[in-house]
Enzyme design. Structure first.
Site, PDB file in Angstrom:
ATOM      1  N   HIS A 131       0.766  -1.304   0.019  1.00  0.00           N
ATOM      2  CA  HIS A 131       0.094  -0.090  -0.030  1.00  0.00           C
ATOM      3  C   HIS A 131       0.917   1.130  -0.263  1.00  0.00           C
ATOM      4  O   HIS A 131       1.746   1.405   0.487  1.00  0.00           O
ATOM      5  CB  HIS A 131      -1.008   0.170   1.175  1.00  0.00           C
ATOM      6  CG  HIS A 131      -0.484   0.078   2.521  1.00  0.00           C
ATOM      7  ND1 HIS A 131       0.158   1.017   3.322  1.00  0.00           N
ATOM      8  CD2 HIS A 131      -0.350  -1.200   3.277  1.00  0.00           C
ATOM      9  CE1 HIS A 131       0.411   0.681   4.472  1.00  0.00           C
ATOM     10  NE2 HIS A 131       0.438  -0.422   4.615  1.00  0.00           N
ATOM     11  N   ASP A 155       6.444   0.730   7.236  1.00  0.00           N
ATOM     12  CA  ASP A 155       4.971   0.325   6.746  1.00  0.00           C
ATOM     13  C   ASP A 155       4.384   1.212   5.885  1.00  0.00           C
ATOM     14  O   ASP A 155       3.857   2.313   6.235  1.00  0.00           O
ATOM     15  CB  ASP A 155       4.206   0.083   8.188  1.00  0.00           C
ATOM     16  CG  ASP A 155       2.708  -0.342   8.061  1.00  0.00           C
ATOM     17  OD1 ASP A 155       2.182  -0.590   6.837  1.00  0.00           O
ATOM     18  OD2 ASP A 155       2.115  -0.097   8.916  1.00  0.00           O
ATOM     19  N   GLU A 193      -5.069   2.182   2.727  1.00  0.00           N
ATOM     20  CA  GLU A 193      -5.066   0.857   3.518  1.00  0.00           C
ATOM     21  C   GLU A 193      -5.140   1.172   5.026  1.00  0.00           C
ATOM     22  O   GLU A 193      -6.193   0.683   5.742  1.00  0.00           O
ATOM     23  CB  GLU A 193      -3.885   0.080   3.390  1.00  0.00           C
ATOM     24  CG  GLU A 193      -3.836  -1.169   3.908  1.00  0.00           C
ATOM     25  CD  GLU A 193      -3.471  -1.439   5.267  1.00  0.00           C
ATOM     26  OE1 GLU A 193      -3.456  -2.313   5.937  1.00  0.00           O
ATOM     27  OE2 GLU A 193      -2.876  -0.569   5.859  1.00  0.00           O
ATOM     28  N   GLU A 194      -4.354   2.162   5.462  1.00  0.00           N
ATOM     29  CA  GLU A 194      -4.297   2.477   6.983  1.00  0.00           C
ATOM     30  C   GLU A 194      -5.792   3.313   7.459  1.00  0.00           C
ATOM     31  O   GLU A 194      -5.737   3.049   8.663  1.00  0.00           O
ATOM     32  CB  GLU A 194      -3.213   3.289   7.470  1.00  0.00           C
ATOM     33  CG  GLU A 194      -1.866   2.931   6.802  1.00  0.00           C
ATOM     34  CD  GLU A 194      -1.389   1.830   7.668  1.00  0.00           C
ATOM     35  OE1 GLU A 194      -2.080   1.033   8.665  1.00  0.00           O
ATOM     36  OE2 GLU A 194      -0.095   1.132   7.589  1.00  0.00           O
ATOM     37  N   HIS A 198       3.148   2.566  13.124  1.00  0.00           N
ATOM     38  CA  HIS A 198       2.115   3.691  13.296  1.00  0.00           C
ATOM     39  C   HIS A 198       2.429   4.580  14.355  1.00  0.00           C
ATOM     40  O   HIS A 198       1.621   5.213  15.130  1.00  0.00           O
ATOM     41  CB  HIS A 198       0.677   2.939  13.705  1.00  0.00           C
ATOM     42  CG  HIS A 198       0.187   1.927  12.713  1.00  0.00           C
ATOM     43  ND1 HIS A 198      -1.029   1.330  12.697  1.00  0.00           N
ATOM     44  CD2 HIS A 198       0.694   1.694  11.474  1.00  0.00           C
ATOM     45  CE1 HIS A 198      -1.189   0.475  11.528  1.00  0.00           C
ATOM     46  NE2 HIS A 198      -0.252   0.834  10.777  1.00  0.00           N
ATOM     47  N   ASP A 205       3.245  -6.808   3.337  1.00  0.00           N
ATOM     48  CA  ASP A 205       3.068  -5.744   4.408  1.00  0.00           C
ATOM     49  C   ASP A 205       2.959  -6.544   5.831  1.00  0.00           C
ATOM     50  O   ASP A 205       2.090  -5.903   6.615  1.00  0.00           O
ATOM     51  CB  ASP A 205       1.615  -5.296   3.874  1.00  0.00           C
ATOM     52  CG  ASP A 205       1.268  -3.822   4.910  1.00  0.00           C
ATOM     53  OD1 ASP A 205       2.241  -3.511   5.416  1.00  0.00           O
ATOM     54  OD2 ASP A 205      -0.093  -3.940   4.987  1.00  0.00           O
ATOM     55  N   ASP A 240       0.167   4.338   1.176  1.00  0.00           N
ATOM     56  CA  ASP A 240       0.042   5.350   2.338  1.00  0.00           C
ATOM     57  C   ASP A 240       0.611   4.877   3.662  1.00  0.00           C
ATOM     58  O   ASP A 240       1.116   3.670   3.697  1.00  0.00           O
ATOM     59  CB  ASP A 240      -1.647   5.500   2.550  1.00  0.00           C
ATOM     60  CG  ASP A 240      -2.132   4.312   3.018  1.00  0.00           C
ATOM     61  OD1 ASP A 240      -2.020   3.213   2.205  1.00  0.00           O
ATOM     62  OD2 ASP A 240      -2.875   4.283   4.223  1.00  0.00           O
TER      63      ASP A 240
END
Ligand code: ZN
Length: 501
Positions: A82, A127, A157-158, A473, A181, A84
């Site tokens: 992904h 990530d 995705e996030e 994150h 991922d 983002d």
């Protein structure tokens, strides 16, 4: 000035091609829902290598990579990740995620001597930037032997996986997929949970509190909380459940004036509170039972910081539910399931089905005549039938309790297939390269493979892996340099093996 030295540092790492692509990705802003710049960067990069790029209206991209000479007959393999990243920063760091490049730093862990890359005060975006870099490196390195490839990169995705959800079934052809991922370099992931929201809503009539009523606020806090997928098996305390359990110990003349708890559907609620009114003796009884409930929860779980506080409200409350409505709502909170509902029969230790009793909120009508109470939950299961069974159980409880019921935001799971041919190849390659068995695992949370599999008509053969990333994150995010090298070796060998079949 600093970013230049650091890019140079990144480019000095091995494997050079992967880190060079990662440096370019890290320099390109890409918070969720703002992927225009990274899409343009990836498009330019692919086209500079003579590759064909397709994009859809959502912003998802497929880069077509022809097979290495002699491997044209192999089935197409999708390499997926992904675009983002999660934009998180330290309080003291100034960073505009829509404009500023990430500033990567190469660092060494004092205890282990292991080198890792982090960012200055922000999430790093390994990530899933490192997954994108691995895919680009595999597509452009002439040394890598592979069949036809599709690099499939999704947006957003996030923040809800809306990119994957918007994929048209004919946007990609491959039926073998390597998702890049995952975040542990010794694991192959082969399954995930699907989910759906359920919501119960009541409009309760408010009545004056009556004579000789005392009021109090009851607060539950100090719980560990956590992710409602990844942490649900730890049997952590649920603030909404504990609040209902506490209030239901009081005599039946207790009346609720407001209630709230939890913050998000996918977070186990850490705090909840209610305002109640009742004769003084009832509140006194509550004062006795609250410490009992607390002691029970401490004995049942490893929560050690739980507090249940009762604060008197000298001004009282203007209105409250009837005792019967109060009981009906609290009993519903007790009755709806929370936590693990079933383990997977074939994957030891994997939660198959769960529910999070996530949020409770209340809002008084403008004219003060009623209180709207909304209870929000998120159910998960790797199997659609069990997800629907759980949903129907919850909605059934809601209907019995006179609530309006609602459900939505369903996304599919990815049921583990231990007999997957792609998994067999990955296992064999891992064993040959590293001399040990990889962990074969599934996660009890949503990943894009589940959605992409559904878009592919349910016959996608997918495996997910990636280098070790910790603290994703958060500004503590790190990716380990030796782990990226390990993953690169593995990816090259898996592609070479898949090119034969
Ligand atoms: Zn990710």
């Amino acid at each position: 000035m600093p970013s230049q030295t650091q890019d140079t540092a990144l480019e000095a790492l091995e494997p050079t091609s992967v880190w060079r692509f990662f440096a370019g990705i890290a320099a390109t802003p890409r918070p969720s829902k703002h992927e225009e710049q990274i899409r343009a960067h990836m498009r330019r990069t692919a086209e500079a290598h003579g590759l064909t790029v397709r994009e859809d209206a959502a912003g998802n991209m497929v880069i077509e990579v022809p097979a290495s000479p002699g491997c044209e007959q192999a089935p197409t393999t999708i390499l997926q990740g992904h675009f983002d990243m999660v934009p998180e920063k330290d309080a003291q760091t100034a960073h505009d995620f829509e404009r500023d490049p990430i500033r990567p730093v190469v660092d060494t862990e004092p205890q282990t001597g292991r080198r890792f890359v982090r960012a200055q005060g922000t999430t790093l975006g390994a990530d899933n930037g490192i997954g994108l870099a691995l895919a680009l490196a595999a597509a452009t390195d002439p040394e890598v032997r592979h069949g036809p490839l599709e690099l499939l990169f999704t947006v957003d995705e996030e923040a809800g996986m809306t990119g994957a959800k918007a994929l048209a079934p004919d946007f990609f052809r491959g039926r073998r997929l390597l998702n890049l991922d995952s975040e542990e370099d010794d694991a192959l992931y082969i399954g995930c949970a699907g989910g759906c929201d359920t919501t119960l809503t009541w409009n309760f009539r408010l009545r004056p509190p009556g004579q000789r009523r005392a009021a109090a606020r009851v607060t539950v806090n100090g719980l560990r909380g956590g992710h409602s997928g990844g942490d649900i098996h730890e049997n952590r305390g649920n603030a909404n459940k504990i609040l209902a359990r506490t209030l239901l110990r009081a005599p039946r003349n207790l009346r609720l004036a407001e209630i709230s708890g939890g913050s998000k559907r996918n977070v186990i609620p850490r705090e909840a509170s209610a305002v109640v009114c009742a004769p003084q003796a009832t509140l006194a009884a509550l004062g006795t039972s609250a410490p009992q409930v607390r002691a029970e929860v401490l004995a049942e779980s490893d929560e050690t910081q739980l507090q249940i506080k009762i604060d008197t409200l000298p001004d009282g409350v203007p209105a409250a539910l009837s005792p019967a409505d109060t009981r009906r709502l609290l009993t519903t909170l007790l009755a709806v399931p929370h936590g693990v509902l079933g383990m997977h029969p074939k994957m030891p230790g994997l939660v198959q089905t769960s529910n999070n009793l996530a949020t409770v909120s209340s809002q008084r009508a403008e004219d003060g005549s009623s209180l709207k109470v909304v209870v929000g939950m998120l159910a998960r299961s790797s199997l659609r039938s069990l997800l629907h069974l759980t949903r129907d159980q919850i909605l059934g409880i809601g209907r019995l309790a006179g609530a309006q019921t609602d459900t939505g935001n369903e996304y599919p799971g990815w049921e583990p297939n231990p007999d997957s041919p792609t998994l067999a190849v990955c296992r064999r390659v891992y064993r040959d390269l590293f001399g040990s068995e990889p962990r074969v695992a599934a996660i009890h949370a949503g990943v894009e493979c589940g959605i992409i599999n559904e878009r592919a008509g349910g016959n996608l053969d997918a495996v997910s892996f990636g280098p070790t990333i910790t603290g994703a994150h958060s500004p503590d995010e790190r990716v380990y340099v030796d782990s990226v090298a390990k993953c690169w070796r593995f990816l090259k060998a898996v592609l070479a093996e898949l090119a034969k079949t």
